[in-house]
Design an enzyme around this catalytic site. Structure first.
Site, PDB file in Angstrom:
ATOM      1  N   VAL A 102       0.849  -1.181   0.000  1.00  0.00           N
ATOM      2  CA  VAL A 102       0.000   0.000   0.000  1.00  0.00           C
ATOM      3  C   VAL A 102       0.888   1.236   0.000  1.00  0.00           C
ATOM      4  CG1 VAL A 102      -1.829   1.212   1.190  1.00  0.00           C
ATOM      5  CG2 VAL A 102      -1.738  -1.261   1.290  1.00  0.00           C
ATOM      6  N   ASP A 144     -12.065 -11.021   6.428  1.00  0.00           N
ATOM      7  CA  ASP A 144     -10.775 -10.889   7.113  1.00  0.00           C
ATOM      8  C   ASP A 144     -10.833  -9.723   8.090  1.00  0.00           C
ATOM      9  OD1 ASP A 144      -8.220 -11.563   7.818  1.00  0.00           O
ATOM     10  OD2 ASP A 144      -7.279 -10.529   6.124  1.00  0.00           O
ATOM     11  N   LYS A 172      -3.264   0.442  -3.586  1.00  0.00           N
ATOM     12  CA  LYS A 172      -2.959  -0.914  -3.157  1.00  0.00           C
ATOM     13  C   LYS A 172      -2.558  -1.732  -4.376  1.00  0.00           C
ATOM     14  CE  LYS A 172      -4.757  -4.512  -0.235  1.00  0.00           C
ATOM     15  NZ  LYS A 172      -4.372  -4.060   1.077  1.00  0.00           N
TER      16      LYS A 172
END
Lengths: 235, 841
Positions: free
Chosen positions: B78, B186, B93
């Site tokens: 990033v 996540d 990203k």
């Protein structure tokens, strides 16, 4: 996604490495050395005082010592790849003081010298004096980093923030204190946490940068930091 | 530089802050704080790869001014960049470089990114652009000027109040995304950002899924491996680990639960984790919210992020005094076993003390036990007595405690015994502590409601009979086995395999019963229901196998056939009533009648009779005619059996030459036609006389040999049987292709019997484990002993001829029965060998 750390190449010449490379002879190196000496005169002064000198004498001797150092006579033999400024300064101080004692003794043998010169000569260094020097060094380093940080915050018009947040550098502290600080700064607690995180990161960066200035080019700043923390813990 | 007038004590390390410390701060703590990076976590999760340099990135994205690298990890890299056109700060990203080379991934990436770009919520980091550029799949996202939760947690632990402020923001964002059909997959502190105003922003929605799905085209691409590493195991719901393809939004709720727990306690909920309220000072209702979110079964979790938010916000309502929970809100909950004194008095309880298992919850005004057998609700006002007791030490030797509750149920009074537990595997004393704690809780709650402590239950009501019944059962089973087994086993004569099958069958039966009647502990064993059915079926299958084994044994026992080859007691010595162990050539285990020996003699009336010992142990005397009809004249299908009887099938490899010392020689030879055995036997005078004197014996042999001939034309027999009409020959020559050791041995014995005393061996026989030979003065039995794995030695046992027994004393013997006691082995074993006894001329 966090704010960017200032881009600072790791292997840029540090001040001490500049000094070492030029053996203290280039104008650039002299400037760097004088800057370093200015930053770390406090540990030297304290060290002299701890050897039984009063404030005034200590200051005089400190002046004399730095004048001696800035002449750069000791740098000839320094290895540009090794040795940190801290060790150099301590070694130079020891030499300086032992020279002083010798001179003093010579004068005494020559006779007709006032006893006051005896008082002026500090005690020889001991192991604990070295440790004390390193401790004072750590304090000077911390003070320098904090001052720089305070200046940065002041530049951004957030001097108040720094004043309020700096206790958080010690650790998170009780929750009430955080709420208090948040209220005083008019921040939400989440925003305060972000602010603390930033302060701590910025402090770490500044501190490591300052340490790096006293190390040779490839010196490991975190290793030096670990050493200084150990020294503090022993004291 | 502030220099405080008097030394300060650092609240963190409790040391005196040295005078003159910069800013009056404790130098140790400040430097120690600076020595650990606050950025940990941003680089976790992937193999360390060299991130592309700023210049490389800048070259790939000319429209952006790339400022710095913000972080790197398994998810890629990033960068902080500024959009030149809009002067807007963005986060760029770059996904791991190899992926852009996989068309399947790129296609999926574009699809996912379009979905992500549609998410527009203040709690979600926006995705502006996506695409492939410079060999990277990239996402351009909103730049959040702040820190992630991990970094913030390092800067200082959250107070419960702060944690409770953060959670609803995360819930809002999750709820929004779930409503749009996007799972995060996540959720972890690294992905939850706080901006400089302290607002929650969730980053990396759906990226985990994108990277986790295996690339179809290149199954071995690092993507798959990376993907599995990406999921942060501690934050993943159990089903996400086990069945990643079946996850739904409730997996995010589990991860949220983990983050919540970590915010509250600073620790991860690993293993048997303590309730957050034991780690931080907070409302016990928070425990319930966290525990629900962390339930292993997603059905038990909050069913939406919004529900979590509602529950957290519900905490702002102060708890109701005087009891901290309204009806239906549990004050405490635990897994629990239940029993009753009535159950403990049954025989079953001698083996399993619980009558039920489930969950117990203490509510403000009632106690609810939800078990497999049903739910018991006991209003606290109905409790007549409470007490602590111990289960019988016989089944719980370490003294497991229970809480006894005497309560009214309708008109009747009942006693319920409860044992709350945290884990079935806990030590008794750990569980007992919990039991005592629950006893205290219940007592206090009753006291709170009724104003007084309930009376203690009369211990007499809890008394259970002693363990004598258990011992009686064990003793009964042992005695029955001791009595029955010796009787049943010889009759059934199970083979080792059958015996094993029966044992396995018992185990299978126990397994099936246990699975069917499982209760209590099984509630916490997460077996899929199909597995339970499978276990029952498996157990029953084992039972069935055992049943078949038993059936086969019974059938065999009923038919008289015995499964073991000799030597085995198959007949009884009529004189001594001891079991006859008959082996060797005359032991023929046949399928038809199992004739083991047949010897001709004359009855008192002078008729020729045969004494026949059968495999079932019976000895019969039949007329010669019947013998010939039944055995030799048996239908063709049974003939091989008769032949087998004569041939002695138990002699593998036939006879070895070296054992025949009486002049006979049996040799094995091979030719193109196959393998032959040849017996060359000098017929002594006595044998010739024997044959002359006993035509039936001669006939017997002849019959047998002749009947074999047509069945095997390859056999070649050359024999001369002396008879009055034939000129006597002095030798007999037999040649056979079959391994007819029995027949040859029989002949050898007959020859030997007729032999005048001589030192040579008179008779010789062999089976797999024994050899036997004899002369007039001595019988030698040789047994094979196994020494170690492969070594064999033969041990000779000399049997005195005084041990030779004769059948029917005073009459002409028909068998020679030799008994010898083995001088090795414990206990000493008596074996008896029987031969037909040739008549003296």
């Amino acid at each position: 996604m966090t704010d960017s750390p200032p881009a600072r190449p790791i292997f840029a010449p540090t001040r001490w490495s500049l000094v070492l490379r030029a053996k203290g002879n280039s104008p650039e190196a002299r400037a760097a050395l004088s800057e370093l000496c200015g930053a770390y005169c406090d540990p030297v002064l304290r060290s002299l005082r701890s050897r039984g000198l009063d404030e005034e004498h200590a200051r005089d001797l400190c002046q004399e010592f730095f004048a001696h150092v800035l002449r750069g006579s000791h740098l000839e033999g320094a290895d540009p790849r090794r040795g940190r400024f801290r060790s150099y300064l301590l070694g130079a101080l020891r030499h300086f003081l032992s020279d002083l004692r010798e001179r003093d003794a010579r004068l005494k043998r020559g006779g007709g010298i006032a006893t006051e010169s005896l008082e002026r000569v500090p005690e020889p260094a001991t192991e604990s004096d070295d440790a004390r020097f390193d401790r004072d060094w750590a304090l000077a380093l911390m003070a320098r980093s904090l001052a720089q940080l305070a200046e940065e915050y002041g530049r951004d018009g957030r001097a108040e923030w720094f004043a309020q947040l700096k206790p958080c550098l010690e650790g998170s502290g009780p929750a009430e204190r955080q709420s208090e600080i948040a209220a005083r700064l008019g921040l939400s607690e989440g925003a305060l946490k972000v602010a603390i995180h930033r302060l701590r990161r910025r402090f770490r960066e500044t501190l490591l940068h300052e340490i790096r200035q006293t190390l040779p080019e490839d010196g490991d700043a975190t290793e030096e930091l670990t050493y200084l923390i150990e020294v503090l813990a022993r004291g | 530089m502030e220099i405080p007038s008097e030394p300060r004590i650092c609240p963190h390390c409790a040391c005196t802050v040295p005078v003159g410390a910069p800013e009056g701060l404790c130098p140790r703590c400040v430097l120690a704080g600076a020595s650990t990076s606050t950025d940990a976590g941003t680089t976790a999760g992937g193999p360390s790869r060299q991130p592309p340099t700023l210049a490389e990135v800048a070259a790939a994205f000319p429209e952006l001014e790339v400022l710095s690298l913000l972080g790197s990890g398994g998810m890629g890299f990033v960068y902080h960049a500024r959009d030149r056109a809009s002067s807007r700060d963005v986060a760029l990203k770059l996904l791991p470089g190899k992926l852009a080379a996989d068309p399947a991934f790129v296609e999926r990436f574009n699809r996912e990114a379009r979905t992500l770009a549609r998410l527009d919520h203040p709690g979600i980091v926006r995705v502006f652009h996506h695409g492939q550029s410079g060999g990277f799949c990239h996402l351009t996202m909103e730049y959040v000027d702040g820190a992630n939760l991990r970094q913030v947690m390092r800067a200082g632990r959250f107070t419960p109040a702060q944690a409770l402020q953060i959670i609803p923001g995360i819930c809002d964002a999750l709820q929004y995304a779930h409503a749009h059909g996007v799972l995060h997959r996540d959720i972890k502190p690294e992905n939850i950002l706080l901006d400089s105003h302290g607002r929650v922003r969730i980053a990396d929605f759906g990226i985990a899924k994108l990277l986790d799905e295996p690339a179809d085209a290149q199954p071995d691409i690092t993507l798959t491996r990376t993907g599995h590493r990406l999921g942060t195991p501690h934050y993943m719901a159990p089903e996400q680990v086990e069945r990643p393809d079946l996850v739904d939004h409730r997996a995010d709720i589990y991860s949220l639960g983990v983050v919540f727990y970590e915010l509250l306690t600073g620790e991860l909920p690993l293993g048997r984790f303590p309730a957050p309220s034991t780690k931080a000072y907070l409302d016990a209702r928070v425990d319930e919210i966290v525990f629900r979110a962390l339930a292993k079964e997603r059905e038990l979790r909050q069913q939406s992020a919004g529900q979590v938010k509602d529950e957290v916000e519900g905490l702002r309502q102060p708890p109701e005094p005087p009891t901290p929970a309204g009806p239906g809100m549990a004050l405490a909950t635990a897994s629990c076993f239940a029993s009753t004194p009535e159950h403990l008095r049954t025989i079953l309880a001698q083996f399993y003390i619980y009558s039920d298992g489930g969950t117990v919850s203490l509510e403000a005004e009632r106690l609810v036990f939800a078990g497999r057998e049903g739910t018991t609700v006991i209003p606290l006002s109905d409790i007549l007595g409470i007490g602590l007791g111990e289960y019988p030490r016989l089944t719980k030797p370490t003294g497991l405690s229970y809480i006894a509750l005497r309560h009214r149920e309708g008109a009747a009074e009942r006693i319920l015994l409860l044992t709350p537990y945290t884990s079935m595997w806990n030590a008794t004393w750990t569980t007992n502590t919990l039991v005592q704690e629950w006893h205290r809780k219940i007592t206090e709650q009753i006291a709170r409601i009724r104003g007084h402590v309930p009376p203690v239950i009369d211990p007499a009501l809890l008394r259970v009979a002693g363990p004598w019944r258990f011992f009686a059962i064990v003793a009964g089973v042992a005695a029955t086995s001791a009595l029955l087994l010796p009787r049943v086993l010889p009759w059934l004569r199970p083979t080792p395999l059958e015996f094993l099958l029966i044992l396995v069958g018992f185990a299978g039966f126990a397994l099936a019963v246990a699975a069917i009647t499982a209760r209590g502990p099984r509630r916490n064993v997460k077996w899929p229901s199909s597995a339970l059915g499978g276990i029952v079926a498996f157990g029953l299958a084992l039972c069935l196998t055992a049943g078949l084994a038993v059936a086969s044994m019974v059938r065999r026992a009923a038919s008289g056939a015995h499964p073991f080859p000799s030597p085995n007691p198959i007949a009884v010595d009529p004189i001594t009533s001891q079991p006859l162990v008959i082996f060797g050539p005359i032991d023929a285990t046949t399928d038809s009648g199992a004739v083991v020996a047949a010897s001709p003699s004359r009855s008192e009336s002078g008729a020729l009779v045969r004494t026949v010992a059968l495999g079932d142990g019976s000895v019969h005397t039949v007329s010669e005619a019947e013998f010939l009809t039944r055995l030799l004249g048996a239908p063709a299908t049974q003939r091989p059996a008769v032949a087998e009887f004569l041939m002695g099938p138990k002699i593998p490899g036939g006879l070895a030459e070296d054992r025949l010392r009486n002049g006979a020689a049996i040799t094995r030879s091979s030719s193109s036609a196959g393998e032959f055995h040849e017996l060359s036997l000098p017929l002594p005078e006595a044998f010739l006389q024997l044959a002359h004197g006993d035509p039936s014996l001669t006939m017997f042999i002849l019959h047998a040999l002749l009947r074999m001939l047509p069945e095997d034309p390859d056999r070649e027999f050359l024999f001369w049987i002396p008879s009055p009409g034939n000129p006597p020959r002095r030798d007999l020559h037999l040649r056979t292709q079959s391994r007819n050791g029995g027949l040859l041995a029989l002949l050898a014995i007959l020859a030997a019997r007729a032999q005048p005393p001589q030192p040579a061996i008179l008779a010789w026989s062999q089976d797999e484990g024994r050899k036997l030979w004899t002369n007039q003065s001595r019988l030698t039995l040789c047994e094979r002993r196994l020494d170690g794995e492969s070594d064999q030695t033969w041990e000779e046992i000399f049997v005195d001829t005084s041990e030779v027994l004769a059948l029917r004393p005073g009459q002409q013997p028909q068998f020679i029965v030799i008994r010898h006691t083995k001088n090795f082995g414990v206990p000493p074993q008596t074996n008896v060998v029987a031969f037909p006894w040739p008549r003296t001329p």
